[in-house]
Design an enzyme around this catalytic site. Structure first.
Site, PDB file in Angstrom:
ATOM      1  N   ASP A 112      30.395 107.312 -42.038  1.00 19.47           N
ATOM      2  CA  ASP A 112      30.569 106.065 -41.281  1.00 19.47           C
ATOM      3  C   ASP A 112      30.479 104.865 -42.216  1.00 19.47           C
ATOM      4  O   ASP A 112      29.387 104.431 -42.576  1.00 19.47           O
ATOM      5  CB  ASP A 112      29.504 105.976 -40.192  1.00 19.47           C
ATOM      6  CG  ASP A 112      29.673 104.760 -39.288  1.00 19.47           C
ATOM      7  OD1 ASP A 112      30.648 103.998 -39.487  1.00 19.47           O
ATOM      8  OD2 ASP A 112      28.839 104.558 -38.396  1.00 19.47           O
ATOM      9  N   ASP A 139      35.490 100.062 -40.547  1.00 18.08           N
ATOM     10  CA  ASP A 139      34.585 100.987 -39.872  1.00 18.08           C
ATOM     11  C   ASP A 139      35.273 102.310 -39.564  1.00 18.08           C
ATOM     12  O   ASP A 139      36.080 102.394 -38.633  1.00 18.08           O
ATOM     13  CB  ASP A 139      34.075 100.339 -38.586  1.00 18.08           C
ATOM     14  CG  ASP A 139      33.053 101.184 -37.858  1.00 18.08           C
ATOM     15  OD1 ASP A 139      32.505 102.123 -38.475  1.00 18.08           O
ATOM     16  OD2 ASP A 139      32.792 100.912 -36.672  1.00 18.08           O
TER      17      ASP A 139
END
Length: 430
Positions: free
Chosen positions: A282, A86
């Site tokens: 992201d 992430d």
């Protein structure tokens, strides 16, 4: 809802600003239980250079799995864990048997923490907290809580443990790195079985920042996600062919995320009039998200463009909010590509170093299990992103995306993501 799996979209880094003074039963009788609160920040980390890299094969896909994971071997002795990589958050954490108050389904047995607690005054702990907010009567430990936009969260305590890593130089090292022992997790609306999250953001607690501060790799992350599933992540910069990459500066206004700053949305090479869009790369998000006004414009534009085409809306599909069906089920995006126009995001409008991020139909559409084509761009306002906009995995497929924290630049180029890269000059994107 079928297929509506999502991400570890970071809503806010929430770290507890106090500790309790009574202990409940815990692993080694050494962890004090905190309770949930909402307040915190993260900070940037800079580090010295190193000549080697680490390559992590990636498993998963945007659809139908709805997530990617990499395998890390952690602990003494090392045990494998599947972590969601992430770039939208800093803290790495594992579901932890300390013991676990509330844990979700995981592929492996819960992590058994080491006895090496991160102290409250440790710089890594202080980096997680707002200045002066972490007043604690238990100086031996650092508590944390992270929350994500899908409603999921993890609460626990920071520990240090060994990470078994293979470098492109041939070295095998086991550096000690800080991670979260998450003993209280709440699943989000898009949750999927995972051992934890691999935090790759810009803050000091991210794994890349910690490795860089120890001089093991340069503070550079790259990833290449295949449209056919799989791909790889890279820590370090000795495999990147920098000559063919489109670069744009990281925004100074959004220092907590990998953001190139404001973007202008283009459709079929023309401006939509929507500029000043705060975009964030992201990898924890399966899909791309646009704020409500931009999303409504885009969906209305697509519906107009498809008028008269052999496609009809398929509200009964349910895979994603907007799907279309044809005369017969589609097998791939190639079957419908001719009906959809390319999109793009233009960064640095008004500057000489304008950079354009191309979004062909493959970068914003999926074919559902029902043979319909669905829009993989969602309304970010509905998941509490407010005016923030997310470039998710669907829009990063078959591209090498690089976050160079040393030079404060973000870059991208077409990539062959089906094969692991080789070091230095032998590596090619094509």
């Amino acid at each position: 809802m079928e297929g509506k799996s999502g991400s570890w979209l970071l809503l806010t880094m929430v770290v507890m600003g106090w500790c309790v003074t009574s202990s409940s039963a815990s692993f080694g009788d050494q962890y004090y239980r905190g309770s949930r609160k909402t307040d915190a920040t993260s900070s940037l980390g800079f580090s010295r250079a190193a000549p080697s890299s680490i390559v992590f094969p990636v498993h998963g896909n945007v659809y139908p799995t709805g997530s990617y994971n990499v395998t890390l071997n952690i602990g003494q002795p090392p045990k494998p864990y599947f972590l969601d990589p992430d770039t939208g958050s800093d803290l790495t954490w594992l579901q932890c048997d300390a013991p676990c108050v509330s844990c979700t389904q995981a592929p492996h047995p819960y992590y058994r923490p080491s006895n090496d607690l991160v102290a409250r005054k440790d710089p890594l702990c202080e980096a997680l907290h707002s200045p002066g907010s972490h007043k604690c009567d238990v100086p031996e430990q650092c508590d944390y809580e992270v929350e994500y936009a899908d409603g999921g969260s993890s609460l626990g305590v920071l520990v240090r443990d060994s990470f078994s890593l293979n470098f492109t130089s041939g070295l095998q090292l086991r550096p000690k790195l800080a991670l979260g022992c998450g003993y209280d997790q709440l699943p989000g609306s898009s949750s999927h079985p995972i051992d934890g999250v691999l935090g790759l953001g810009r803050g000091k607690t991210s794994i890349i920042s910690q490795l860089s501060s120890q001089g093991l790799v340069r503070n550079v992350i790259g990833h290449c996600l295949s449209g056919r599933g799989g791909g790889y992540f890279v820590f370090g910069d000795d495999i990147h062919d920098y000559s063919r990459i489109v670069w744009t500066p990281m925004s100074l206004d959004y220092s907590k995320h990998y953001s190139p700053g404001p973007a202008e949305l283009m459709v079929d090479g023309k401006s939509t009039g929507f500029g000043n869009l705060h975009m964030v790369f992201d990898s924890g998000s399966s899909y791309t998200y646009l704020s409500s006004q931009v999303y409504q414009f885009l969906t209305s534009w697509l519906k107009r463009e498809l008028t008269g085409k052999p496609l009809k809306e398929a509200p009964d599909d349910g895979t994603l909010p907007l799907c279309w069906k044809g005369r017969k089920p589609f097998k791939s995006i190639r079957d419908v590509k001719k009906y959809f126009k390319p999109l793009a995001l233009r960064f640095g409008s008004g500057r000489k170093d304008t950079a354009q991020y191309e979004l062909p139909p493959e970068a914003y559409l999926i074919v559902s299990s029902k043979g319909n084509v669905c829009l993989g761009i969602l309304n970010g306002t509905e998941v509490r992103l407010q005016d923030n906009n997310i470039i998710g995995d669907i829009s990063m497929q078959d591209k090498m995306v690089i976050y160079d924290n040393e030079k404060q630049m973000i870059g991208w180029a077409p990539g062959n993501c089906d094969h692991l890269p080789k070091p230095r000059s032998s590596f090619s994107f094509w």
